[in-house]
Design an enzyme around this catalytic site. Structure first.
Site, PDB file in Angstrom:
ATOM      1  N   GLU C  71      41.622  47.092  -4.586  1.00 37.24           N
ATOM      2  CA  GLU C  71      40.856  48.215  -4.047  1.00 37.24           C
ATOM      3  C   GLU C  71      41.734  49.358  -3.565  1.00 37.24           C
ATOM      4  O   GLU C  71      41.457  50.527  -3.852  1.00 37.24           O
ATOM      5  CB  GLU C  71      39.931  47.736  -2.918  1.00 37.24           C
ATOM      6  CG  GLU C  71      38.671  47.001  -3.399  1.00 37.24           C
ATOM      7  CD  GLU C  71      38.900  45.571  -3.855  1.00 37.24           C
ATOM      8  OE1 GLU C  71      40.036  45.054  -3.717  1.00 37.24           O
ATOM      9  OE2 GLU C  71      37.939  44.946  -4.357  1.00 37.24           O
ATOM     10  N   HIS C 140      29.595  40.426   3.134  1.00 34.27           N
ATOM     11  CA  HIS C 140      29.015  40.994   1.913  1.00 34.27           C
ATOM     12  C   HIS C 140      27.785  41.850   2.212  1.00 34.27           C
ATOM     13  O   HIS C 140      26.985  42.114   1.312  1.00 34.27           O
ATOM     14  CB  HIS C 140      28.603  39.871   0.944  1.00 34.27           C
ATOM     15  CG  HIS C 140      29.686  39.464  -0.006  1.00 34.27           C
ATOM     16  ND1 HIS C 140      30.936  39.078   0.414  1.00 34.27           N
ATOM     17  CD2 HIS C 140      29.727  39.393  -1.366  1.00 34.27           C
ATOM     18  CE1 HIS C 140      31.680  38.761  -0.650  1.00 34.27           C
ATOM     19  NE2 HIS C 140      30.961  38.950  -1.733  1.00 34.27           N
TER      20      HIS C 140
HETATM   21  C1  LIG Z   1      38.346  42.115  -2.375  1.00 31.05           C
HETATM   22  C2  LIG Z   1      37.213  41.737  -3.237  1.00 31.05           C
HETATM   23  N1  LIG Z   1      36.958  42.472  -4.327  1.00 31.05           N
HETATM   24  C3  LIG Z   1      35.932  42.134  -5.134  1.00 31.05           C
HETATM   25  C4  LIG Z   1      35.144  41.068  -4.862  1.00 31.05           C
HETATM   26  C5  LIG Z   1      33.991  40.687  -5.797  1.00 31.05           C
HETATM   27  N2  LIG Z   1      34.327  39.440  -6.431  1.00 31.05           N
HETATM   28  C6  LIG Z   1      33.881  38.264  -5.976  1.00 31.05           C
HETATM   29  S1  LIG Z   1      34.518  36.955  -6.808  1.00 31.05           S
HETATM   30  C7  LIG Z   1      35.404  37.963  -7.820  1.00 31.05           C
HETATM   31  C8  LIG Z   1      36.268  37.399  -8.904  1.00 31.05           C
HETATM   32  C9  LIG Z   1      37.408  36.639  -8.376  1.00 31.05           C
HETATM   33  O1  LIG Z   1      38.069  36.019  -9.410  1.00 31.05           O
HETATM   34  P1  LIG Z   1      39.058  34.827  -9.152  1.00 31.05           P
HETATM   35  O2  LIG Z   1      39.980  35.176  -8.028  1.00 31.05           O
HETATM   36  O3  LIG Z   1      39.706  34.497 -10.441  1.00 31.05           O
HETATM   37  O4  LIG Z   1      38.161  33.632  -8.651  1.00 31.05           O
HETATM   38  P2  LIG Z   1      37.011  32.849  -9.424  1.00 31.05           P
HETATM   39  O5  LIG Z   1      35.729  33.480  -9.034  1.00 31.05           O
HETATM   40  O6  LIG Z   1      37.301  32.913 -10.870  1.00 31.05           O
HETATM   41  O7  LIG Z   1      37.079  31.452  -8.898  1.00 31.05           O
HETATM   42  C10 LIG Z   1      35.175  39.298  -7.508  1.00 31.05           C
HETATM   43  C11 LIG Z   1      35.773  40.431  -8.203  1.00 31.05           C
HETATM   44  C12 LIG Z   1      35.424  40.343  -3.695  1.00 31.05           C
HETATM   45  N3  LIG Z   1      34.672  39.315  -3.323  1.00 31.05           N
HETATM   46  N4  LIG Z   1      36.467  40.687  -2.918  1.00 31.05           N
END
Ligand SMILES: Cc1ncc(C[n+]2csc(CCOP(=O)(O)OP(=O)(O)O)c2C)c(N)n1
Ligand SMILES: Cc1ncc(C[n+]2csc(CCOP(=O)(O)OP(=O)(O)O)c2C)c(N)n1
Ligand SMILES: [Mg+2]
Ligand SMILES: [Mg+2]
Lengths: 365, 309, 365, 309
Positions: C71, C140
């Site tokens: 971000e 959230h």
């Molecule tokens: C700082 C932040 N940016 C965006 C999000 C929205 N978001 C939630 S889960 C996610 C993907 C995360 O991917 P990863 O770290 O690979 O974990 P996974 O869900 O695949 O287990 C995103 C972008 C968030 N929760 N926090």
């Protein structure tokens, strides 16, 4: 209790804001081996403007840790350390840099206890220094207490005197089990205060507001260095216009002491709020909310608010002098608030620059 | 304990997680679980292998995709279902929901819904453990997407600089929501971590809890003996949609074939006999936990303003 | 002008908030090849809750870019792109994540023009979605408009209707040369609005407040989804108690339309502020400041404020229902504000859950 | 142009910067410059070599330690002194001060006092340049301390992922304020950047503008032809204190010997004849700029609320 005791010993002694900070850091480290200080340059020869000087030598590098430039990460690391039994004191030599750590402060530290139904505690103190002094410009001088105070879960302080520090820091470090944000004002560091002279906060904790001057003509609610300005303005008006102004040092910005404020405003009917930051969504707004929700009919005149001009901070001294509310404007506004048009005839303080005065300032409390 | 015993223990633990999440899928349409759920189905072996390699006193810092680690570290199943139901008896008193499970009594130190935000907590907790001479390892678990965040860099640097007792465990499922790694990352997670002088181990077979356990056991022992942090990258596969209880292979952002291939190797999909042996027992435990959640009271109004500061 | 024209064509047409967003994104991309959209998942099959759906296919991956989770970095990248001729539209699917970008937003984007004496411009739009809906929990669901609105240099919007979007977004993207933060409310996405039915803002720009309902008994200043609640409460009270409430949609949070607010408050003498966020240091406080600085004596009763409970957001529905101010409380507070004790006898709206109503809600404006 | 000509041009440019900063030192006690100054004395060669390798249309994004790059990129000296004096004729109309110099007319795109915060601006500007087909390279200059910030990781990843036309230039003076790199960094700056698949070049002789220029010319040409970002690490040495106009070797946080060694190789310290040849001419230019600043008006009150939004 212990704190009050100690203060009495020092009653009348002169101590700078910096000394008060240094002493509270030193005492906390001595009292509890799990207190650690984390911050950029905390162990160097400048020692966070003197407030951490010599502590690394005395308590070791493991307890007074220089850190990488990584505000978000280091705040998260402090949170993790707090979750596992340490009491971290984190330092930011400018409040402005703490914006990099907003996520850890607001989304994590402030919420950790609540979010898990009270199963965790994050006791920590984050010291942030308001960098105002000449030419610090837009990114080194902000006073962001309001952003933090908006967020439930944070305790936000703006200590205005050596006493405020000596009374609150030890108490917080020993007793408060959540994250505390304290905005220290750089221009106060060199100011001498008479220890123990300030009216203590009312209430069970040292966090409450302090009535630092009694008066019936108008109420000033002020924060941080504006408390000094308000006292100087009040003294000036008492001397030159026979007006007695009540001055309240807000001290705790996140949990304003509504009782003390309302008692005063209902008595004087006139309110001026003097804060170090922008007025919109700031302390000026919050104090207005407190009055509006309770007894706006007590006001006999519109509230006067003083804060930074609604702009980023310019660097040039001539603009900076207009950017910050100064003693003269404060005096003028107060005179007009109390006397109406006739207030314009009250003689104003002379030209001596504010900063000069601060350097030689010997606080009246 | 024999390899066979270990295998069965881990299989049981993994199956238990899968059956819990399958129950969540079954319950979800009833709207009794009124918060978003991020399922770990397909990824259970990582949690199970990792937690088995930890001592009870070691700490885990999790994510919103937290059911598997919560259970694997020993979190109470009743308290978990009650939490999903928003009940006062939940592990967070109803305030946490699926995204913020915690069980400090067994070292599961909470989970954040802000990606990457608990990684520095694990590092800081390791700093405290060293300071307090606790002989304790902290484990941060995070997804591949988390490694893109600035705080990841900051955390790795500090952990490596001070050789802190922390394991950085990346569950690499190749996706952040619907975005493949190629759309997000110019670096390889393991190679990148080596740039900090961090020891690295990769487990390609993240469906295989024995393989995960072996890699983690080695990592944990290195960390415990003071060799500094270790990063472990486990390749894994999420079978369900990112959030919610459905499958979404039809959405077109990833390949059902790859998933099918993975499932062909996933013990929980193949070993029908072991699944059959334990399903009833686990189902009964789940029934009990769900009944507990159902019967539990709602949080009282007082809770709204309790534990704020 | 062009916008007003277009709206007239659509007058009476029904359009969701989401459609309005999608249309303004699409139109901006069509009008100016230097408009680009940057955000996590903007090109996926969900398309930022539908608001960017299909745009990557139509305008290409170079203009609708999925981004890493970063971000702060991506905001800085957007700032850099804006400095070099692009108009970036950045998306955050939750306001909460924007806390990671506070430094770039507050220290850089907001200050870049001023800090360099007007030599740079950073035209960009940052869309942040307030995630409130069931069980989103503490991280959230926040509604952080006040933190942004405190900072000079940012224009902060909280559009409450499809009209607000269709009127402000195109205007901003074409005419405003600085950074804009817009807080879109997730629960509004599915709401149908009648296009062109809302009173247009007064003044030269579409940013002003909108008087969305006329009345003389009390003034409600509301933001975002609370505008809908206020309208429902007002309709209820008109029907069941013969009280006519004036409802003002604040629309622009950073530059509140003081003229419209004061004109109404001076007329009604009674004020209720209904905001989506915490009251302390929030919109509730800022509106109180506006009144206090100008004419607090116009108030015939204390101001009533409604916002989130002073806590992080709990996940359990039973707590969440108490955490957010709802239609019933709003109606009750308004009835009491106008009728005093007798207000308690006014029948309140029935139990239908707010969220349910929103899903079927067909806006009256 | 011959090597000798280039050498002289760069020497002149570097000397000009040094003399400007020495004038600042001389003026500072008068309190006419009422803002903090971060001097580049000792580091001039980096700015001079780098900017000489850029085309006029290329953009530079700087830091609070910005005098050298401002001048090297072609910023107006009068506007700079006027800015330091807080005058209306300053490059920022008096609002910027030493920490926020800018000269967009010659591609010096501003400087931030928040460490690392302009790095993503350079990356974003490169994105815009590609989008707008500008054949333009962006250069981000930053200190070694900046590489510890999360945004550095985020910026490198995005730049590398999209192979953007950006040069990442690290002025490695081994210090962040008073902290040595060993107290802050577990990684080597160059090796770390390679982890993103970024081309890397290191210049050990950062006092040597010819060496810097050669490394940068190569980097810029790679970037310009679409090979993606390049990171250049220049070792350098700051002679003065971090902020302010004094020397502080006595403070004990670093070695005066190392600095002395560096000065022995610094052309501006050794080549007395070239220094002598140009000093008077440059001094006259500085006199003029200072006189301009002195004679210029203060910003008017209107400026306080102008250009806010
Ligand atoms: C700082 C932040 N940016 C965006 C999000 C929205 N978001 C939630 S889960 C996610 C993907 C995360 O991917 P990863 O770290 O690979 O974990 P996974 O869900 O695949 O287990 C995103 C972008 C968030 N929760 N926090
Ligand atoms: C985000 C941030 N944190 C801390 C500071 C305080 N600070 C100013 S300069 C500096 C050191 C930066 O070191 P480096 O990047 O190596 O640059 P140098 O000063 O050596 O040129 C620090 C810590 C800051 N300005 N910004
Ligand atoms: Mg993933
Ligand atoms: Mg350095």
């Amino acid at each position: 209790m212990g704190v009050a005791h100690k203060l009495n010993d020092d009653l009348g002694a002169v101590c700078t804001y910096r000394d008060a900070l240094h002493r509270s850091m030193h005492d906390a480290m001595t009292r509890d081996p799990n207190v650690v200080i984390l911050g950029q340059g905390v162990d160097d020869h400048k020692g966070t403007f003197g407030s951490t000087l010599g502590l690394a030598e005395e308590f070791g590098a493991g307890r007074v840790m220089d850190t990488p430039l990584a505000e978000e990460g280091m705040t998260g690391i402090a949170v993790g350390a707090a979750l596992n039994g340490l009491y971290p004191i984190q330092t930011h030599i400018r409040v402005d840099f703490a914006l990099l750590a907003m996520n850890q402060i607001v989304n994590l530290a402030a919420k950790y206890r609540y979010m898990f139904g009270g199963r965790f505690e994050v006791p920590m103190l984050v010291r942030m220094i308001i960098g105002r002094s000449w030419g610090q410009g837009a990114q080194h001088s902000q006073s962001l207490q309001s952003m933090f105070a908006h967020v439930p879960g944070l305790l936000v302080l703006a200590p205005a005197s050596a006493d405020a520090i000596l009374q609150t820091y030890p108490w917080i470090i020993e007793h408060h089990r959540g994250p505390v944000i304290s905005l220290e004002h750089r221009l106060l560091y060199d100011v001498n205060f008479r220890v123990g002279a300030e009216a203590a906060a009312t209430g069970d904790t040292p966090l409450g507001a302090r009535v630092v001057r009694r008066g019936g003509a108008a109420t000033v609610v002020a924060t941080s260095i504006m408390v000094l300005e308000a006292l100087r303005a009040a003294d000036h008006l008492a001397q030159h216009a026979g007006i007695e102004i009540e001055v309240i040092d807000l001290n705790c910005v996140s949990h304003p002491d509504t009782r003390v404020i309302m008692e005063s405003v209902e008595r004087t009917g006139r309110l001026l709020v003097a804060d170090t930051s922008w007025k919109a969504y700031g302390v000026c707004a919050e104090i207005c909310r407190i009055v509006c929700e309770r007894m706006p009919m007590a006001l006999t005149a519109p509230v006067v608010t003083l804060g930074m001009a609604p702009a980023p901070c310019p660097t040039a001294k001539v603009l900076e002098d207009e950017f910050y509310p100064n003693l003269r404007r404060l005096t003028q506004e107060l005179a007009t608030l109390v006397l109406g048009r006739e207030g314009r005839d009250v003689p104003l303080p002379d030209d001596a620059s504010m900063a000069d005065v601060y350097k030689r300032f010997k606080g009246p409390f | 304990m024999s390899v066979a015993d270990t295998y069965e223990r881990l299989f049981h633990a993994a199956l238990r997680i899968r059956l819990v999440e399958e129950r969540i899928i079954a319950l979800y349409p009833s709207d009794k679980i009124q918060s978003p759920v991020h399922l770990s189905i397909g990824q259970e072996a990582v949690a199970v292998g990792a937690c088995d390699a930890l001592a009870a006193r070691d700490l885990v810092f999790g994510t919103y995709r937290g059911h598997a680690f919560y259970l694997a570290k020993g979190g109470n199943m009743r308290a978990m279902f009650a939490e999903l139901y928003g009940k006062a008896t939940g592990c967070g008193g109803g305030k946490a929901g699926s995204m913020h499970l915690a069980a400090p009594e067994v070292g599961f130190m909470g989970a954040s819904a802000v990606v990457a935000s608990t990684i520095p907590h694990a590092v800081g907790s390791a700093l405290a453990a060293r300071h307090r001479k606790l002989d304790q390892v902290a484990l941060a678990v995070f997804g591949d997407g988390a490694t893109e965040q600035g705080v990841y860099h900051e955390s790795l640097n500090f952990a490596a600089l001070h050789r802190l007792p922390v394991v950085l465990l990346c569950e690499n499922n190749g996706l952040a929501v619907h975005s493949p790694r190629e759309a997000r990352q110019a670096f390889g997670i393991a190679e990148h971590a080596r740039g900090y002088g961090i020891n690295v181990a990769v487990c390609e077979d993240g469906y295989d809890f024995m393989a995960v356990r072996a890699v983690l056991a080695d990592a944990v022992s290195k960390v415990r003996t003071g060799e500094g942090p270790v990063l472990v990258e486990c390749k894994t596969e999420r079978y369900m949609e990112h959030v919610g209880v459905g499958e979404d292979y039809a959405a077109g952002y990833r390949s059902a074939e790859v998933a099918a291939e993975w499932k062909r190797r996933d013990p929980l999909c193949c070993e029908a006999d072991l699944v059959a042996r334990w399903t009833a027992e686990i189902a009964a435990e789940i029934d009990d936990a769900v009944a507990f959640a159902e019967a539990s009271p709602w949080p009282s109004s007082d809770a709204l303003l309790a534990d704020v500061a």
